[in-house]
Design a protein around this motif. Structure first.
Motif, mmCIF file in Angstrom:
data_model
loop_
_atom_site.group_PDB
_atom_site.id
_atom_site.type_symbol
_atom_site.label_atom_id
_atom_site.label_comp_id
_atom_site.label_asym_id
_atom_site.label_seq_id
_atom_site.Cartn_x
_atom_site.Cartn_y
_atom_site.Cartn_z
ATOM 1 N N GLY A 176 0.782 -1.234 0.000
ATOM 2 C CA GLY A 176 0.000 0.000 0.000
ATOM 3 C C GLY A 176 0.805 1.271 0.000
ATOM 4 O O GLY A 176 0.269 2.355 -0.283
ATOM 5 N N ALA A 177 2.098 1.187 0.297
ATOM 6 C CA ALA A 177 2.887 2.411 0.460
ATOM 7 C C ALA A 177 3.044 3.180 -0.849
ATOM 8 O O ALA A 177 2.935 4.417 -0.872
ATOM 9 C CB ALA A 177 4.254 2.083 1.049
ATOM 10 N N ARG A 178 3.323 2.474 -1.942
ATOM 11 C CA ARG A 178 3.505 3.179 -3.216
ATOM 12 C C ARG A 178 2.224 3.894 -3.635
ATOM 13 O O ARG A 178 2.258 5.069 -4.052
ATOM 14 C CB ARG A 178 3.937 2.215 -4.311
ATOM 15 N N ASN A 179 1.087 3.213 -3.561
ATOM 16 C CA ASN A 179 -0.164 3.855 -3.963
ATOM 17 C C ASN A 179 -0.509 5.025 -3.047
ATOM 18 O O ASN A 179 -1.059 6.041 -3.491
ATOM 19 C CB ASN A 179 -1.294 2.838 -4.000
ATOM 20 N N LEU A 180 -0.190 4.887 -1.769
ATOM 21 C CA LEU A 180 -0.392 6.006 -0.857
ATOM 22 C C LEU A 180 0.515 7.171 -1.243
ATOM 23 O O LEU A 180 0.082 8.333 -1.268
ATOM 24 C CB LEU A 180 -0.106 5.569 0.582
ATOM 25 N N ALA A 181 1.768 6.872 -1.557
ATOM 26 C CA ALA A 181 2.695 7.924 -1.973
ATOM 27 C C ALA A 181 2.220 8.613 -3.245
ATOM 28 O O ALA A 181 2.315 9.846 -3.378
ATOM 29 C CB ALA A 181 4.092 7.333 -2.176
ATOM 30 N N LEU A 182 1.676 7.849 -4.183
ATOM 31 C CA LEU A 182 1.148 8.446 -5.415
ATOM 32 C C LEU A 182 -0.038 9.360 -5.120
ATOM 33 O O LEU A 182 -0.205 10.405 -5.764
ATOM 34 C CB LEU A 182 0.737 7.345 -6.392
ATOM 35 N N THR A 223 -7.637 -1.257 0.205
ATOM 36 C CA THR A 223 -8.392 -0.976 -1.016
ATOM 37 C C THR A 223 -8.064 0.426 -1.520
ATOM 38 O O THR A 223 -7.525 1.250 -0.770
ATOM 39 C CB THR A 223 -9.904 -1.057 -0.758
ATOM 40 N N PRO A 224 -8.396 0.724 -2.792
ATOM 41 C CA PRO A 224 -8.204 2.093 -3.274
ATOM 42 C C PRO A 224 -8.941 3.121 -2.418
ATOM 43 O O PRO A 224 -8.437 4.240 -2.216
ATOM 44 C CB PRO A 224 -8.778 2.036 -4.702
ATOM 45 N N GLU A 225 -10.109 2.735 -1.933
ATOM 46 C CA GLU A 225 -10.865 3.666 -1.077
ATOM 47 C C GLU A 225 -10.133 3.917 0.238
ATOM 48 O O GLU A 225 -10.092 5.054 0.732
ATOM 49 C CB GLU A 225 -12.263 3.104 -0.802
ATOM 50 N N ASP A 226 -9.562 2.862 0.814
ATOM 51 C CA ASP A 226 -8.765 3.010 2.033
ATOM 52 C C ASP A 226 -7.610 3.975 1.799
ATOM 53 O O ASP A 226 -7.340 4.866 2.619
ATOM 54 C CB ASP A 226 -8.163 1.669 2.469
ATOM 55 N N ILE A 227 -6.906 3.758 0.695
ATOM 56 C CA ILE A 227 -5.721 4.567 0.396
ATOM 57 C C ILE A 227 -6.105 6.024 0.180
ATOM 58 O O ILE A 227 -5.423 6.934 0.667
ATOM 59 C CB ILE A 227 -4.979 3.971 -0.807
ATOM 60 N N ALA A 228 -7.207 6.258 -0.525
ATOM 61 C CA ALA A 228 -7.659 7.637 -0.736
ATOM 62 C C ALA A 228 -8.026 8.301 0.594
ATOM 63 O O ALA A 228 -7.720 9.482 0.823
ATOM 64 C CB ALA A 228 -8.849 7.657 -1.696
ATOM 65 N N ARG A 229 -8.669 7.529 1.473
ATOM 66 C CA ARG A 229 -9.083 8.079 2.766
ATOM 67 C C ARG A 229 -7.859 8.466 3.609
ATOM 68 O O ARG A 229 -7.777 9.592 4.112
ATOM 69 C CB ARG A 229 -9.937 7.051 3.520
ATOM 70 N N ILE A 230 -6.927 7.536 3.753
ATOM 71 C CA ILE A 230 -5.729 7.835 4.539
ATOM 72 C C ILE A 230 -4.915 8.927 3.856
ATOM 73 O O ILE A 230 -4.366 9.822 4.521
ATOM 74 C CB ILE A 230 -4.871 6.567 4.716
ATOM 75 N N GLY A 231 -4.827 8.875 2.530
ATOM 76 C CA GLY A 231 -4.074 9.897 1.807
ATOM 77 C C GLY A 231 -4.628 11.291 2.032
ATOM 78 O O GLY A 231 -3.878 12.239 2.258
#
Length: 261
Positions: A56-62, A229-237
């Motif tokens: 998840g780190a790369r997608n979060l960084a993006l 999930t993408p939704e998780d990553i968007a939320r944390i991001g």
């Protein structure tokens, strides 16, 4: 995205022409093991486990790159081949064991083998970071160095309470400013220098690329069950952007009203 990835075989760079202050590193972005290392002798499960990368780190960084108009530099090679957040002399740069997982391909490495790993993975990553910093300095672009990681919820059988860790070394300015914004996220368990701290040897990138260049710097750790999930990553991001953007403004690296968050 500000632009498409531009990369060689082991380093990914996104947003070379970004105008925001955030220079984001993701040292554990991938679990790829080049064929010449014969899978390091790992089982298929171990080769894609959290020992091999930060899920998840790369997608979060993006996501942060997009919301902050920042630049991303990410390693495309498993940290079990070489951990770009460790110096070549550290045993943990090429660990023989990671938590409960043995790494047969790292057992008894010779000096020449360790040098080859550093030359193939670590130095290209560091050179890409230095090039980005130099380019920003040449155009008088303020920079905050931010490294992005994820961590396993259970480590050596112990459940971790921390959800987001804000880590720092000697320079606490960016971490302090971000933690002031943590009050905006009362539903999150946010800690300073947890689940790791400088005493665990995890601040090498902050030292080499941040402190050495006089850049405000911080390391972000997110528990990986929050990045499924993408939704998780968007939320944390989005939550992290709500902490980072005001901190960057507070430090005078960006003017009020120009935030991209």
């Amino acid at each position: 995205m500000p632009d498409q990835p531009q990369s060689g075989p082991v380093v990914e760079v996104v947003g070379t022409n970004a105008t925001g202050a955030a220079l984001i590193l993701c040292e554990h972005a991938a679990h790829d093991i080049p064929a010449r290392y014969a899978g390091l002798g790992l089982t298929p499960e171990a080769a894609i486990s959290h020992a091999a990368w930060d899920p998840g780190a790369r997608n979060l960084a993006l996501h942060l790159v997009q919301c902050l108009d920042g630049t991303l530099i990410a390693s495309r090679v498993s940290r079990l081949v070489y951990d770009c957040n460790r110096p070549p002399e550290a045993a943990s740069a090429m660990p023989e064991k990671s938590e409960l997982i043995d790494v047969p391909g790292n057992t008894g490495l010779t000096g020449a083998q360790r040098t080859e790993r550093a030359e193939s993975v670590y130095h290209p990553f560091c050179n890409a970071v230095t090039a980005a910093i130099d380019a920003r300095e040449a155009r008088a672009q303020p920079t905050a160095l931010i490294t992005v990681h994820s961590f396993t919820p259970v480590y050596y059988g112990v459940r971790r309470e921390t959800e987001i860790g804000i880590l720092h070394d000697d320079d606490t300015a960016l971490a302090d400013a971000m933690l002031k914004g943590a009050e905006k996220l009362p539903h999150r368990v946010i800690h300073r220098n947890r689940p790791y701290g400088p005493e665990d040897g995890v601040t090498h990138s902050l030292q080499r690329h941040g402190l050495a260049h006089g850049l405000p710097n911080v390391m972000i750790e997110v528990r990986n069950d929050l990045l499924q999930t993408p939704e998780d990553i968007a939320r944390i991001g989005d939550e992290l952007c709500a902490m980072i953007a005001p901190a960057i403004i507070h430090l005078g690296l960006q003017e009020q009203g120009t935030s991209h968050a």
